[in-house]
Design an enzyme around this catalytic site. Structure first.
Site, PDB file in Angstrom:
ATOM      1  N   ASP A 199      -0.820   1.526  -4.518  1.00 16.92           N
ATOM      2  CA  ASP A 199      -1.796   0.512  -4.947  1.00 16.92           C
ATOM      3  C   ASP A 199      -3.176   1.123  -5.218  1.00 16.92           C
ATOM      4  OD1 ASP A 199      -2.399   0.806  -2.187  1.00 16.92           O
ATOM      5  OD2 ASP A 199      -3.250  -1.210  -2.109  1.00 16.92           O
TER       6      ASP A 199
ATOM      7  N   ASP B  34      -1.893   6.614  -3.968  1.00 17.63           N
ATOM      8  CA  ASP B  34      -0.825   5.828  -3.345  1.00 17.63           C
ATOM      9  C   ASP B  34      -0.424   4.689  -4.296  1.00 17.63           C
ATOM     10  OD1 ASP B  34      -3.007   4.129  -2.879  1.00 17.63           O
ATOM     11  OD2 ASP B  34      -2.250   3.485  -0.934  1.00 17.63           O
TER      12      ASP B  34
ATOM     13  N   ASP C  90      -5.686   2.818  -3.954  1.00 18.68           N
ATOM     14  CA  ASP C  90      -6.981   2.819  -3.255  1.00 18.68           C
ATOM     15  C   ASP C  90      -7.219   4.131  -2.524  1.00 18.68           C
ATOM     16  OD1 ASP C  90      -5.029   2.285  -1.385  1.00 18.68           O
ATOM     17  OD2 ASP C  90      -5.981   0.523  -0.527  1.00 18.68           O
TER      18      ASP C  90
ATOM     19  N   SER D 205       0.823  -1.210   0.000  1.00 21.99           N
ATOM     20  CA  SER D 205       0.000   0.000   0.000  1.00 21.99           C
ATOM     21  C   SER D 205       0.857   1.260   0.000  1.00 21.99           C
ATOM     22  CB  SER D 205      -0.960  -0.053   1.189  1.00 21.99           C
ATOM     23  OG  SER D 205      -1.969   0.893   1.030  1.00 21.99           O
TER      24      SER D 205
HETATM   25 MG    MG Z   1      -3.188   1.727  -0.488  1.00 19.88          MG
END
Ligand code: MG
Length: 451
Positions: free
Chosen positions: A243, A241, A245, A97
């Protein structure tokens, strides 16, 4: 070297340290046994260690008899969408993340396309600790297919949402800067913006995994984006970010409006069109709550953690929700935080508002949030929280997740950490000074308890 983090958000560790091939194998084999076979979607963010981790993940899944559908470098929410697309048994996102480059990890999802909740995660982790798995013989090994169309399908799903008027947004020809921090976002955010007719300026687009700055999209990490927005005279800047999300917004003056306002904007857009229910976590800004109240819509808070928000949304049939850290959840798309979704909703909102993003931000209730932590080494965090709860029992208090105390114009949320001897102190008030004062007051109270 930091410890391996095992939590409701999956596992995370440092490459060359705690995230060893053995650790990956242990958790993947247990997860495969938990799923009892079937197809598993595997996607990853752009980290340099991604291929190393992903290859072990795929090998272990195959050894345990799961078919692998490798969708390459994608956002975590894309893995969730692909589980639904393929009606797969589960999914794994190889990502740490927003953690820095030396980290990587695994996020687990089941056939619902949602993350494992606390109970399911515990089952998998217990199985991993007990070494509970089954290896198949050569006739039953899982097969692997690759599919490089997942990002494209995700974009189409966002464009097809009932709330998004693609034609109208295209006509507006927004000038947008996108900072995807060399993460997976470089393969989806600029492409989405182009389909929305935007003039797109990208920074850090190449998904090399060599993050150009600290990857968490906090205001202090968005200096490059702010400068670029000013330089090119953009209407708006987006940061995501690694990844993808979480999404943060920079206004037309190049000022970050704060991640909390990504969600507040989304809540306002949805409730301006439709009555319904909203779920956010305990630490999310009151700005979203005020907006929901303005529209006479039901507003519920859940425990912190994406899956806790998602499950509460499912339970009460919420139509919008998320986490204040820039994570917007729209069930019409799926029950997971989704930055491409946040980008599209923000542009739709800006279009309908008609003014600048700065004016739009100013039209929302204004709050400042500060996040601090207190070292409580040697103390039992639960008894620290209990003492505070006892002292404030006559206030409006919630013990759903740590201790949250709501005052008339402010609130404070105290949570213990599962990995460090600290208590987190999150305070929100109309101004930064008041928020700091409130946080300090509770930090002092905790310090007095610690002695
Ligand atoms: Mg993330």
């Amino acid at each position: 070297m930091s410890k391996l983090m095992v939590s409701i958000s999956g596992i995370r560790g440092e490459v060359g340290g705690t995230l060893t091939p053995e650790v990956i194998q242990k958790y993947i084999l247990a997860f495969a046994a938990y799923l009892k076979g079937g197809a598993v979607i595997v996607g990853r963010d752009s980290r340099v260690s991604g291929p190393f981790v992903t290859n072990i993940v795929k090998g272990c899944l195959s050894a345990a008899g799961c078919d692998v559908i490798d969708i390459g470098i994608v956002p975590t929410p894309t893995v969730q969408l692909e589980i639904e697309h393929y009606k797969a048994a589960g999914g794994i996102a190889v990502t740490a993340s927003h953690n820095p480059v030396q980290w990587n990890g695994l996020k687990f999802m089941d056939k619902t396309g949602r993350f494992l909740n606390a109970e399911k995660a515990k089952t998998v982790y217990d199985m991993a600790d007990r070494g509970e798995f089954e290896l198949k013989d050569w006739r039953e090994l899982g097969n692997e297919i690759c599919d490089d169309q997942a990002n494209e399908r995700h974009i189409e799903a966002v464009l097809n949402l009932s709330y998004i008027d693609v034609e109208a947004i295209c006509k507006r020809k927004f000038k947008v800067v996108a900072d995807t921090v060399n993460g997976a976002g470089g393969l989806i955010i600029p492409q989405l913006l182009k389909k929305l007719g935007c003039e797109v300026v990208t920074i850090n687009q190449d998904p090399t995994g060599k993050f150009a700055h600290t990857p968490e999209p906090l205001p202090e990490n968005l200096i490059q984006l702010s400068e670029k927005v000013r330089e090119v005279g953009a209407d708006i800047g987006f940061a995501v970010d690694p990844d993808v999300d979480r999404c943060a917004v920079v206004d037309n003056n190049g000022d970050p409006i704060g991640e909390e306002y990504t969600l507040a904007l989304a809540v306002k857009l949805i409730f301006s069109k439709k009555m319904g229910r909203c779920v956010v976590n305990m630490s999310t800004s009151r700005a979203s709550e005020d907006v929901a109240k303005y529209y006479n819509c039901m507003f519920v808070r859940s425990k912190v953690g994406e899956i806790n928000v998602a499950e509460k949304m499912l339970e009460i049939e919420a139509i919008i929700g998320g986490e204040g850290n820039g994570g917007v959840i729209l069930p019409e798309l799926h029950l997971g935080r989704d930055a491409p979704l946040a980008v599209a909703l923000t542009l739709q909102h800006l279009l309908e508002f008609g003014g600048t993003l700065k004016e739009l931000h100013n039209s929302l209730p204004q709050y400042s949030m500060v996040k601090q932590k207190v070292n409580i080494e040697g103390m039992n965090p639960d008894s620290v929280l209990k003492s505070i709860a006892e002292k404030y029992k006559n206030e409006q208090i919630s013990l759903l997740d740590g201790v949250k105390i709501d005052f008339q114009k402010s609130w404070v949320h105290l949570r213990k950490s599962n990995t460090e001897p600290i208590v987190r102190v999150i305070a929100e008030a109309p101004t930064e000074e008041e928020a700091l004062q409130l946080a300090e007051r509770f930090m002092n109270e905790i310090n007095n308890l610690v002695g």
